[in-house]
Design a protein around this motif. Structure first.
Motif, PDB file in Angstrom:
ATOM      1  N   LEU A 109       0.834  -1.202   0.000  1.00 42.10           N
ATOM      2  CA  LEU A 109       0.000   0.000   0.000  1.00 42.10           C
ATOM      3  C   LEU A 109       0.871   1.256   0.000  1.00 42.10           C
ATOM      4  N   THR A 110       1.971   1.224   0.721  1.00 46.49           N
ATOM      5  CA  THR A 110       2.899   2.353   0.733  1.00 46.49           C
ATOM      6  C   THR A 110       3.385   2.646  -0.677  1.00 46.49           C
ATOM      7  N   ASP A 111       3.747   1.607  -1.423  1.00 43.45           N
ATOM      8  CA  ASP A 111       4.163   1.799  -2.816  1.00 43.45           C
ATOM      9  C   ASP A 111       3.035   2.404  -3.647  1.00 43.45           C
ATOM     10  N   ARG A 112       1.838   1.856  -3.492  1.00 46.84           N
ATOM     11  CA  ARG A 112       0.707   2.328  -4.315  1.00 46.84           C
ATOM     12  C   ARG A 112       0.353   3.784  -4.013  1.00 46.84           C
ATOM     13  N   LEU A 113       0.593   4.205  -2.787  1.00 45.29           N
ATOM     14  CA  LEU A 113       0.271   5.584  -2.410  1.00 45.29           C
ATOM     15  C   LEU A 113       1.404   6.560  -2.717  1.00 45.29           C
ATOM     16  N   LEU A 114       2.659   6.125  -2.621  1.00 47.31           N
ATOM     17  CA  LEU A 114       3.775   7.068  -2.670  1.00 47.31           C
ATOM     18  C   LEU A 114       4.680   6.971  -3.895  1.00 47.31           C
ATOM     19  N   ARG A 115       4.647   5.897  -4.615  1.00 45.36           N
ATOM     20  CA  ARG A 115       5.549   5.754  -5.768  1.00 45.36           C
ATOM     21  C   ARG A 115       4.901   6.289  -7.037  1.00 45.36           C
ATOM     22  N   SER A 116       5.751   6.521  -8.045  1.00 45.47           N
ATOM     23  CA  SER A 116       5.245   7.002  -9.322  1.00 45.47           C
ATOM     24  C   SER A 116       4.430   5.891  -9.993  1.00 45.47           C
ATOM     25  N   PRO A 117       3.439   6.244 -10.784  1.00 49.80           N
ATOM     26  CA  PRO A 117       3.202   7.565 -11.344  1.00 49.80           C
ATOM     27  C   PRO A 117       2.385   8.510 -10.458  1.00 49.80           C
ATOM     28  N   GLY A 118       1.950   8.095  -9.273  1.00 48.36           N
ATOM     29  CA  GLY A 118       1.243   9.016  -8.386  1.00 48.36           C
ATOM     30  C   GLY A 118       0.360   8.288  -7.399  1.00 48.36           C
ATOM     31  N   PRO A 119      -0.225   9.057  -6.471  1.00 48.91           N
ATOM     32  CA  PRO A 119      -1.084   8.456  -5.437  1.00 48.91           C
ATOM     33  C   PRO A 119      -2.218   7.623  -6.036  1.00 48.91           C
ATOM     34  N   LEU A 120      -2.470   6.476  -5.429  1.00 48.39           N
ATOM     35  CA  LEU A 120      -3.467   5.490  -5.832  1.00 48.39           C
ATOM     36  C   LEU A 120      -3.109   4.792  -7.146  1.00 48.39           C
ATOM     37  N   ARG A 121      -1.991   5.174  -7.764  1.00 47.05           N
ATOM     38  CA  ARG A 121      -1.570   4.565  -9.024  1.00 47.05           C
ATOM     39  C   ARG A 121      -0.129   4.080  -8.978  1.00 47.05           C
ATOM     40  N   GLY A 122       0.515   4.209  -7.811  1.00 50.62           N
ATOM     41  CA  GLY A 122       1.923   3.849  -7.683  1.00 50.62           C
ATOM     42  C   GLY A 122       2.189   2.385  -7.977  1.00 50.62           C
ATOM     43  N   GLU A 123       3.346   2.128  -8.547  1.00 54.16           N
ATOM     44  CA  GLU A 123       3.732   0.766  -8.896  1.00 54.16           C
ATOM     45  C   GLU A 123       4.530   0.141  -7.754  1.00 54.16           C
ATOM     46  N   VAL A 124       4.271  -1.119  -7.481  1.00 53.61           N
ATOM     47  CA  VAL A 124       4.941  -1.849  -6.415  1.00 53.61           C
ATOM     48  C   VAL A 124       6.308  -2.315  -6.908  1.00 53.61           C
ATOM     49  N   VAL A 125       7.319  -2.163  -6.062  1.00 48.71           N
ATOM     50  CA  VAL A 125       8.671  -2.617  -6.386  1.00 48.71           C
ATOM     51  C   VAL A 125       8.797  -4.093  -6.027  1.00 48.71           C
ATOM     52  N   ASP A 126       9.129  -4.913  -7.015  1.00 48.75           N
ATOM     53  CA  ASP A 126       9.397  -6.337  -6.832  1.00 48.75           C
ATOM     54  C   ASP A 126      10.838  -6.579  -7.242  1.00 48.75           C
ATOM     55  N   PHE A 127      11.512  -7.513  -6.568  1.00 47.75           N
ATOM     56  CA  PHE A 127      12.923  -7.721  -6.911  1.00 47.75           C
ATOM     57  C   PHE A 127      13.469  -9.114  -6.592  1.00 47.75           C
ATOM     58  N   ILE A 128      12.699  -9.992  -5.983  1.00 49.21           N
ATOM     59  CA  ILE A 128      13.184 -11.323  -5.633  1.00 49.21           C
ATOM     60  C   ILE A 128      12.588 -12.330  -6.613  1.00 49.21           C
ATOM     61  N   ARG A 129      13.457 -13.126  -7.210  1.00 49.07           N
ATOM     62  CA  ARG A 129      12.994 -14.169  -8.136  1.00 49.07           C
ATOM     63  C   ARG A 129      13.532 -15.509  -7.649  1.00 49.07           C
ATOM     64  N   VAL A 130      12.625 -16.449  -7.450  1.00 49.20           N
ATOM     65  CA  VAL A 130      12.995 -17.798  -7.035  1.00 49.20           C
ATOM     66  C   VAL A 130      12.491 -18.763  -8.103  1.00 49.20           C
ATOM     67  N   GLY A 131      13.422 -19.407  -8.779  1.00 49.64           N
ATOM     68  CA  GLY A 131      13.062 -20.374  -9.810  1.00 49.64           C
ATOM     69  C   GLY A 131      12.122 -19.788 -10.847  1.00 49.64           C
ATOM     70  N   TRP A 132      11.079 -20.526 -11.151  1.00 54.76           N
ATOM     71  CA  TRP A 132      10.113 -20.106 -12.167  1.00 54.76           C
ATOM     72  C   TRP A 132       9.059 -19.158 -11.602  1.00 54.76           C
ATOM     73  N   TRP A 133       9.059 -18.952 -10.282  1.00 55.77           N
ATOM     74  CA  TRP A 133       8.051 -18.120  -9.629  1.00 55.77           C
ATOM     75  C   TRP A 133       8.182 -16.669 -10.083  1.00 55.77           C
ATOM     76  N   PRO A 134       7.073 -15.940 -10.219  1.00 58.74           N
ATOM     77  CA  PRO A 134       7.159 -14.525 -10.602  1.00 58.74           C
ATOM     78  C   PRO A 134       7.924 -13.702  -9.560  1.00 58.74           C
ATOM     79  N   VAL A 135       8.459 -12.579  -9.990  1.00 61.50           N
ATOM     80  CA  VAL A 135       9.236 -11.689  -9.122  1.00 61.50           C
ATOM     81  C   VAL A 135       8.321 -11.156  -8.016  1.00 61.50           C
ATOM     82  N   PHE A 136       8.850 -11.085  -6.775  1.00 59.47           N
ATOM     83  CA  PHE A 136       8.050 -10.648  -5.629  1.00 59.47           C
ATOM     84  C   PHE A 136       8.898  -9.819  -4.685  1.00 59.47           C
ATOM     85  N   ASN A 137       8.334  -9.452  -3.535  1.00 54.85           N
ATOM     86  CA  ASN A 137       9.042  -8.645  -2.542  1.00 54.85           C
ATOM     87  C   ASN A 137       8.750  -9.177  -1.140  1.00 54.85           C
TER      88      ASN A 137
END
Length: 180
Positions: A109-137
């Motif tokens: 929620l912090t990402d969605r409120l404070l990250r670009s492109p703006g409040p209520l539209r912010g993109e979540v930062v993901d960076f951990i990848r384990v095997g075939w699983w999608p990237v997560f945080n």
């Protein structure tokens, strides 16, 4: 299973949730600084564990991309429901599970409120990848771990109020007909 006194429940939920939130925020700050715009960092082979920066406008597995504002409202509702429910919790494990979900919800929620492109539209930062699983945080891990814990507790019959039913009641020698 240890019963927790009502006055300590809110403090326990808040403490675990804040710890998860702080770890999530700090690791995302690190990921933005060290990983954004760079090639993946392979920690265990090329297919097992790597750090790979991604901004996600959707939910888990990039579902609901473009509906960030809806996901923000859902996360806000989850936060409110968990806080309201916390006063009824008497099971340490349920407290842990819901606190993990709360901390994870707050992190994303912090990402969605404070990250670009703006409040209520912010993109979540993901960076951990384990095997075939999608990237997560860290927040995603906390939500999934907390939800999995609650599913197991429910399946085994450990109730949020400290009561037991099904397998847990039989194991403790509780006659379920006396609960009614």
């Amino acid at each position: 299973m240890v019963a927790v006194h009502k006055r300590n429940v809110t403090l326990a939920v808040v403490a675990v949730a804040v710890a998860v939130w702080v770890i999530d925020v700090l690791t995302k700050m690190w990921a933005v600084e060290k990983l954004e715009g760079r090639d993946p960092v392979y920690l265990l082979g090329t297919d097992w564990l790597s750090l790979s920066f991604l901004r996600n406008s959707g939910a888990a597995f990039s579902m609901a991309t473009g509906y960030t504002w809806v996901l923000t409202i859902v996360a806000l509702l989850v936060v409110v429901v968990i806080i309201r429910l916390s006063g009824k919790l008497r099971s340490s494990w349920w407290i842990l599970g819901l606190a993990l979900i709360l901390g994870g919800a707050l992190g994303n929620l912090t990402d969605r409120l404070l990250r670009s492109p703006g409040p209520l539209r912010g993109e979540v930062v993901d960076f951990i990848r384990v095997g075939w699983w999608p990237v997560f945080n860290v927040a995603d891990s906390a939500v999934v771990g907390g939800a999995a814990l609650l599913v197991v507790l429910t399946m085994l019959g450990y109730d949020y109020d400290g009561g037991r039913s099904g397998w847990a009641a039989r194991r403790a020698g509780i006659d379920e007909s006396d609960r009614a």
